[in-house]
Design an enzyme around this catalytic site. Structure first.
Site, PDB file in Angstrom:
ATOM      1  CB  THR A 150       4.407   9.275  -1.132  1.00  0.00           C
ATOM      2  OG1 THR A 150       4.910  10.143  -0.113  1.00  0.00           O
ATOM      3  CG2 THR A 150       4.271  10.047  -2.420  1.00  0.00           C
ATOM      4  N   GLY A 151       2.671   7.599   1.490  1.00  0.00           N
ATOM      5  CA  GLY A 151       2.590   6.426   2.345  1.00  0.00           C
ATOM      6  C   GLY A 151       3.896   5.980   2.970  1.00  0.00           C
ATOM      7  CB  SER A 152       4.817   4.039   5.455  1.00  0.00           C
ATOM      8  OG  SER A 152       3.800   3.084   5.672  1.00  0.00           O
ATOM      9  N   GLY A 278       7.964  -2.063  12.278  1.00  0.00           N
ATOM     10  CA  GLY A 278       7.551  -0.693  12.007  1.00  0.00           C
ATOM     11  C   GLY A 278       7.761  -0.326  10.549  1.00  0.00           C
ATOM     12  CG  ASP A 319       1.011   5.103   6.663  1.00  0.00           C
ATOM     13  OD1 ASP A 319       0.034   5.462   7.359  1.00  0.00           O
ATOM     14  OD2 ASP A 319       1.260   3.911   6.403  1.00  0.00           O
ATOM     15  CG  HIS A 451     -31.331  -9.324  25.263  1.00  0.00           C
ATOM     16  ND1 HIS A 451     -30.172  -9.581  25.961  1.00  0.00           N
ATOM     17  CD2 HIS A 451     -32.088 -10.455  25.346  1.00  0.00           C
ATOM     18  CE1 HIS A 451     -30.229 -10.807  26.452  1.00  0.00           C
ATOM     19  NE2 HIS A 451     -31.378 -11.372  26.093  1.00  0.00           N
TER      20      HIS A 451
HETATM   21  P1  FAD Z   1      -0.275   4.183   1.277  1.00  0.00           P
HETATM   22  O1  FAD Z   1      -1.460   3.340   1.466  1.00  0.00           O
HETATM   23  O2  FAD Z   1       1.065   3.599   1.542  1.00  0.00           O
HETATM   24  O3  FAD Z   1      -0.349   4.691  -0.227  1.00  0.00           O
HETATM   25  C1  FAD Z   1       0.652   5.448  -0.810  1.00  0.00           C
HETATM   26  C2  FAD Z   1       0.615   5.234  -2.306  1.00  0.00           C
HETATM   27  O4  FAD Z   1       1.468   6.180  -2.921  1.00  0.00           O
HETATM   28  C3  FAD Z   1       1.129   3.863  -2.758  1.00  0.00           C
HETATM   29  O5  FAD Z   1       0.270   3.342  -3.748  1.00  0.00           O
HETATM   30  C4  FAD Z   1       2.491   4.159  -3.351  1.00  0.00           C
HETATM   31  O6  FAD Z   1       2.864   3.259  -4.374  1.00  0.00           O
HETATM   32  C5  FAD Z   1       2.245   5.535  -3.923  1.00  0.00           C
HETATM   33  N1  FAD Z   1       3.453   6.333  -4.128  1.00  0.00           N
HETATM   34  C6  FAD Z   1       4.508   6.512  -3.319  1.00  0.00           C
HETATM   35  N2  FAD Z   1       5.378   7.395  -3.852  1.00  0.00           N
HETATM   36  C7  FAD Z   1       4.841   7.778  -5.036  1.00  0.00           C
HETATM   37  C8  FAD Z   1       5.238   8.683  -6.047  1.00  0.00           C
HETATM   38  N3  FAD Z   1       6.359   9.413  -5.920  1.00  0.00           N
HETATM   39  N4  FAD Z   1       4.449   8.805  -7.129  1.00  0.00           N
HETATM   40  C9  FAD Z   1       3.294   8.088  -7.270  1.00  0.00           C
HETATM   41  N5  FAD Z   1       2.873   7.238  -6.331  1.00  0.00           N
HETATM   42  C10 FAD Z   1       3.624   7.100  -5.227  1.00  0.00           C
HETATM   43  N6  FAD Z   1      -4.415   0.421   8.773  1.00  0.00           N
HETATM   44  C11 FAD Z   1      -5.665   0.386   9.279  1.00  0.00           C
HETATM   45  O7  FAD Z   1      -6.218   1.441   9.575  1.00  0.00           O
HETATM   46  N7  FAD Z   1      -6.332  -0.789   9.447  1.00  0.00           N
HETATM   47  C12 FAD Z   1      -5.770  -1.979   9.150  1.00  0.00           C
HETATM   48  O8  FAD Z   1      -6.397  -3.025   9.309  1.00  0.00           O
HETATM   49  C13 FAD Z   1      -4.450  -1.983   8.632  1.00  0.00           C
HETATM   50  N8  FAD Z   1      -3.853  -3.139   8.306  1.00  0.00           N
HETATM   51  C14 FAD Z   1      -2.589  -3.114   7.784  1.00  0.00           C
HETATM   52  C15 FAD Z   1      -1.977  -4.329   7.508  1.00  0.00           C
HETATM   53  C16 FAD Z   1      -0.688  -4.334   7.006  1.00  0.00           C
HETATM   54  C17 FAD Z   1      -0.047  -5.664   6.681  1.00  0.00           C
HETATM   55  C18 FAD Z   1      -0.015  -3.112   6.750  1.00  0.00           C
HETATM   56  C19 FAD Z   1       1.353  -3.092   6.157  1.00  0.00           C
HETATM   57  C20 FAD Z   1      -0.626  -1.904   7.038  1.00  0.00           C
HETATM   58  C21 FAD Z   1      -1.909  -1.893   7.575  1.00  0.00           C
HETATM   59  N9  FAD Z   1      -2.547  -0.711   7.911  1.00  0.00           N
HETATM   60  C22 FAD Z   1      -3.798  -0.734   8.456  1.00  0.00           C
HETATM   61  C23 FAD Z   1      -1.900   0.596   7.705  1.00  0.00           C
HETATM   62  C24 FAD Z   1      -2.422   1.246   6.424  1.00  0.00           C
HETATM   63  O9  FAD Z   1      -2.190   0.371   5.337  1.00  0.00           O
HETATM   64  C25 FAD Z   1      -1.749   2.575   6.185  1.00  0.00           C
HETATM   65  O10 FAD Z   1      -1.864   3.391   7.333  1.00  0.00           O
HETATM   66  C26 FAD Z   1      -2.374   3.296   5.006  1.00  0.00           C
HETATM   67  O11 FAD Z   1      -2.265   2.533   3.848  1.00  0.00           O
HETATM   68  C27 FAD Z   1      -1.715   4.653   4.790  1.00  0.00           C
HETATM   69  O12 FAD Z   1      -2.316   5.277   3.705  1.00  0.00           O
HETATM   70  P2  FAD Z   1      -1.520   6.338   2.815  1.00  0.00           P
HETATM   71  O13 FAD Z   1      -2.482   6.794   1.780  1.00  0.00           O
HETATM   72  O14 FAD Z   1      -0.869   7.332   3.681  1.00  0.00           O
HETATM   73  O15 FAD Z   1      -0.334   5.515   2.138  1.00  0.00           O
HETATM   74  P1  NAI Z   2       4.432  -1.762  15.035  1.00  0.00           P
HETATM   75  O1  NAI Z   2       5.004  -0.446  15.349  1.00  0.00           O
HETATM   76  O2  NAI Z   2       2.994  -2.013  15.294  1.00  0.00           O
HETATM   77  O3  NAI Z   2       5.222  -2.890  15.839  1.00  0.00           O
HETATM   78  C1  NAI Z   2       6.583  -3.081  15.713  1.00  0.00           C
HETATM   79  C2  NAI Z   2       7.081  -3.871  16.897  1.00  0.00           C
HETATM   80  O4  NAI Z   2       8.395  -4.280  16.637  1.00  0.00           O
HETATM   81  C3  NAI Z   2       7.104  -3.061  18.176  1.00  0.00           C
HETATM   82  O5  NAI Z   2       6.494  -3.778  19.215  1.00  0.00           O
HETATM   83  C4  NAI Z   2       8.590  -2.844  18.418  1.00  0.00           C
HETATM   84  O6  NAI Z   2       8.929  -2.736  19.784  1.00  0.00           O
HETATM   85  C5  NAI Z   2       9.173  -4.085  17.798  1.00  0.00           C
HETATM   86  N1  NAI Z   2      10.568  -3.953  17.367  1.00  0.00           N
HETATM   87  C6  NAI Z   2      11.146  -2.898  16.746  1.00  0.00           C
HETATM   88  N2  NAI Z   2      12.435  -3.167  16.500  1.00  0.00           N
HETATM   89  C7  NAI Z   2      12.681  -4.430  16.961  1.00  0.00           C
HETATM   90  C8  NAI Z   2      13.816  -5.273  16.977  1.00  0.00           C
HETATM   91  N3  NAI Z   2      14.999  -4.885  16.477  1.00  0.00           N
HETATM   92  N4  NAI Z   2      13.709  -6.495  17.536  1.00  0.00           N
HETATM   93  C9  NAI Z   2      12.527  -6.920  18.050  1.00  0.00           C
HETATM   94  N5  NAI Z   2      11.409  -6.150  18.058  1.00  0.00           N
HETATM   95  C10 NAI Z   2      11.485  -4.928  17.512  1.00  0.00           C
HETATM   96  O7  NAI Z   2       4.833  -2.041  13.519  1.00  0.00           O
HETATM   97  P2  NAI Z   2       4.346  -3.118  12.472  1.00  0.00           P
HETATM   98  O8  NAI Z   2       3.723  -4.291  13.149  1.00  0.00           O
HETATM   99  O9  NAI Z   2       5.472  -3.304  11.542  1.00  0.00           O
HETATM  100  O10 NAI Z   2       3.185  -2.372  11.716  1.00  0.00           O
HETATM  101  C11 NAI Z   2       3.440  -1.087  11.150  1.00  0.00           C
HETATM  102  C12 NAI Z   2       2.235  -0.234  11.256  1.00  0.00           C
HETATM  103  O11 NAI Z   2       1.261  -0.641  10.309  1.00  0.00           O
HETATM  104  C13 NAI Z   2       1.511  -0.309  12.593  1.00  0.00           C
HETATM  105  O12 NAI Z   2       2.102   0.492  13.568  1.00  0.00           O
HETATM  106  C14 NAI Z   2       0.175   0.219  12.216  1.00  0.00           C
HETATM  107  O13 NAI Z   2       0.228   1.608  12.197  1.00  0.00           O
HETATM  108  C15 NAI Z   2      -0.023  -0.313  10.812  1.00  0.00           C
HETATM  109  N6  NAI Z   2      -0.856  -1.503  10.870  1.00  0.00           N
HETATM  110  C16 NAI Z   2      -2.135  -1.385  11.331  1.00  0.00           C
HETATM  111  C17 NAI Z   2      -2.962  -2.478  11.420  1.00  0.00           C
HETATM  112  C18 NAI Z   2      -4.311  -2.304  11.985  1.00  0.00           C
HETATM  113  O14 NAI Z   2      -4.745  -1.186  12.128  1.00  0.00           O
HETATM  114  N7  NAI Z   2      -5.018  -3.379  12.305  1.00  0.00           N
HETATM  115  C19 NAI Z   2      -2.521  -3.794  10.987  1.00  0.00           C
HETATM  116  C20 NAI Z   2      -1.149  -3.828  10.561  1.00  0.00           C
HETATM  117  C21 NAI Z   2      -0.378  -2.705  10.486  1.00  0.00           C
END
Ligand code: FAD
Ligand code: NAI
Length: 472
Positions: A150-152, A278, A319, A451
């Site tokens: 269900t993710g985050s 976070g 997540d 290269h």
């Molecule tokens: P999710 O992708 O959150 O999917 C969970 C799904 O479950 C959702 O569709 C939700 O609506 C559904 N759900 C929840 N509860 C229920 C329920 N009770 N019944 C039915 N459906 C439900 N990770 C990377 O590896 N690379 C990246 O470049 C990257 N970029 C990111 C950029 C941003 C802005 C953010 C926010 C995250 C990024 N992440 C990235 C993190 C990545 O999106 C998550 O780690 C990933 O989506 C987790 O997958 P998941 O399947 O656990 O959950």
């Molecule tokens: P994050 O954990 O990467 O960063 C959160 C930052 O906020 C930390 O540096 C923390 O110290 C700071 N912080 C926390 N509380 C604070 C406060 N009260 N005031 C000021 N700073 C504070 O979390 P973020 O950026 O929200 O992303 C969530 C997650 O999504 C990531 O950890 C990652 O797992 C995933 N993600 C992955 C991407 C990728 O793989 N390229 C891209 C975007 C998200």
């Protein structure tokens, strides 16, 4: 449609939809339930990753990088532009189209693999003989095994809910309709740096406020320092060690009171504020308490190393459980769980999950950082190679950064690879493969790399471990 399944997956993000496909490939009658709605109220499988995460953020990063190249780098190539403009609405519409292609792709994959898809919220009803009842809308399905994926969701600051107009989560940050003059970001983590980069490239004045005193604490210190220098040069302002105070929103924008690292009281006035501090696991609506599904103090579902929860036949991945919140980690867990259900030996090596931050320069790493090895007291050798000395990087006009290898002092086994620079996201794959095969740095040093290519920097960094780089 049958309501009795071998496997029911709740959540259609990368953890859930991949688990469902793998389970169906293994011959199980499989259902996947996902509640995400598109703007017409229809299904939009793919979760956070597809809808408001990995995919849309990379689409905007790409658009804004093109814009910045046109504005700042085309002239170096002798390319002149009479005028340059950005149509934000069109850029966002393209991003939405990319998202839709991915949503549709997943629905197609469900059909192809005979996964039954249910659009709605899935929740536990009760345990039944040999499985579980799961409600979705008015229907009740039964599954012998259940995978919760269900993710985050974005974590808000206490007392400051997201309104997605001025106070933005990742969702709002991906839907800003016009380039803000001033953009504030709280949290210099992955989202803060990626989304901050998008809007800075398009002309916003971006100020990031970070609580921790160190920049990108999870990355190798040397790499983080190099990235910090590059971001500062680009004009992405990051202030470390701050303590956020009162945040007020008004007609004009957002006012953030904070204490800087020395304790001085300051105020940051911005048009919009992204809060990226976070994410928190999604378990509301699952009816977890009623069936006794164990959660930890953060609200994550408690699982063992193999993603088993405390309930028989109930697994959880991605997540919503411990570990890094990354799409590829969720996918690997999804595959492993489906294979374990089939009696196979699904495996995820948590030590080999790569991290990538898609800024420019990109930052990517796998394995241990130098500070981790020091803390462990492990004897290691380090070698690095700057992109400045790489012919392809010079031809690209992008020579920021380096590749760095860390290898065991005695066996030469690669313990970590850290990259800051062009295409780090692609280059890190070689390190993942090498480390999965327990390669030594000498192995990489002796492999022929094409290269001119950026990948030659990987080979040269491996040579650097033995102090015998050829081009630096
Ligand atoms: P999710 O992708 O959150 O999917 C969970 C799904 O479950 C959702 O569709 C939700 O609506 C559904 N759900 C929840 N509860 C229920 C329920 N009770 N019944 C039915 N459906 C439900 N990770 C990377 O590896 N690379 C990246 O470049 C990257 N970029 C990111 C950029 C941003 C802005 C953010 C926010 C995250 C990024 N992440 C990235 C993190 C990545 O999106 C998550 O780690 C990933 O989506 C987790 O997958 P998941 O399947 O656990 O959950
Ligand atoms: P994050 O954990 O990467 O960063 C959160 C930052 O906020 C930390 O540096 C923390 O110290 C700071 N912080 C926390 N509380 C604070 C406060 N009260 N005031 C000021 N700073 C504070 O979390 P973020 O950026 O929200 O992303 C969530 C997650 O999504 C990531 O950890 C990652 O797992 C995933 N993600 C992955 C991407 C990728 O793989 N390229 C891209 C975007 C998200």
């Amino acid at each position: 449609m049958s309501k009795n399944f071998d496997v029911i997956v709740i959540g259609g993000g990368p953890g859930g939809y991949i688990a469902a496909i793998r389970a169906a490939q293994l011959g199980f009658a499989t259902a996947c339930i996902d509640e995400w709605k598109n703007d017409k109220g229809g299904p939009a499988p793919g979760g956070t990753c597809t809808n408001v995460g990995c995919i849309p953020s990379k689409a905007l990063l790409q658009s804004s990088e093109h814009y910045e190249h046109a504005a700042k780098h085309f002239a170096d190539h002798g390319i002149g532009l009479k005028s340059l403009s950005i149509d934000v609405a069109k850029m966002v519409a393209r991003k939405d189209q990319v998202v839709k292609q991915n949503n549709d792709g997943i629905l197609y994959l469900f059909k192809k693999n005979k996964v039954s898809f249910f659009h709605g919220r899935g929740s536990f009803v009760k345990a039944v003989d040999g499985g579980w009842e799961i409600a979705v809308g008015d229907e009740v399905l039964t599954g012998k095994q259940v995978v919760v994926a269900t993710g985050s969701s974005a974590r808000a600051l206490p007392g400051l809910p997201f309104d997605e107009d001025k106070i933005l989560s990742n969702d709002g940050a991906l839907r800003i309709g016009a380039v803000p003059k001033k953009l504030g970001v709280i949290g210099a983590g992955v989202i803060g740096l990626e989304m901050g980069s998008v809007w800075r490239r398009l002309g916003a004045e971006v100020q990031v406020l970070e609580a921790l005193p160190a920049f990108l604490g999870a990355a190798d210190e040397q790499i983080a320092k190099e990235a910090q220098k590059a971001f500062a040069k680009q004009g992405l302002k990051v202030e470390l060690g701050v303590k956020i105070g009162e945040i007020k929103t008004g007609a004009k924008g957002v006012s953030v009171a904070y204490a800087d690292a020395k304790g001085a009281e300051k105020t940051l006035d911005v048009d919009k504020l992204i809060v990226s501090i976070g994410r928190q696991p999604n378990t509301t609506g699952l009816n977890a308490e009623a069936v006794g599904l164990k959660l930890d103090e953060r609200g994550a579902i408690v699982v063992d190393d193999e993603c088993r929860t405390n309930l028989p036949g109930v697994w959880a991945v991605g997540d919503v459980v411990r570990g890094p919140m990354l799409a590829h980690k969720a996918e690997e867990e999804g595959v492993a769980v489906a294979e374990r259900i089939a009696g196979q030996h699904g495996h995820v090596d948590f030590g080999l999950i790569p991290w990538v931050i898609y800024t420019s320069p990109e930052i990517a790493w796998v394995g241990k950082t130098e500070q981790q090895l020091k803390a462990e007291g492990r004897a290691y050798k380090a070698g690095s190679f700057p992109f400045m000395a790489n012919g392809r990087a010079r031809a690209l006009g992008d020579t920021t950064g380096m590749v760095k290898f860390l290898a065991d002092a005695t066996t030469d086994e690669i313990l970590g690879v850290h990259i800051v620079g062009p295409m780090a996201s692609e280059l890190i794959a070689e390190a993942c493969v090498a480390m999965a095969f327990k390669a030594s740095s000498e192995d990489i040093a002796r492999i022929c790399h094409a290269h001119p290519s950026l990948a030659e920097s990987v080979k040269e960094a491996a040579l650097a471990v033995d102090k015998r780089t050829l081009n630096f």
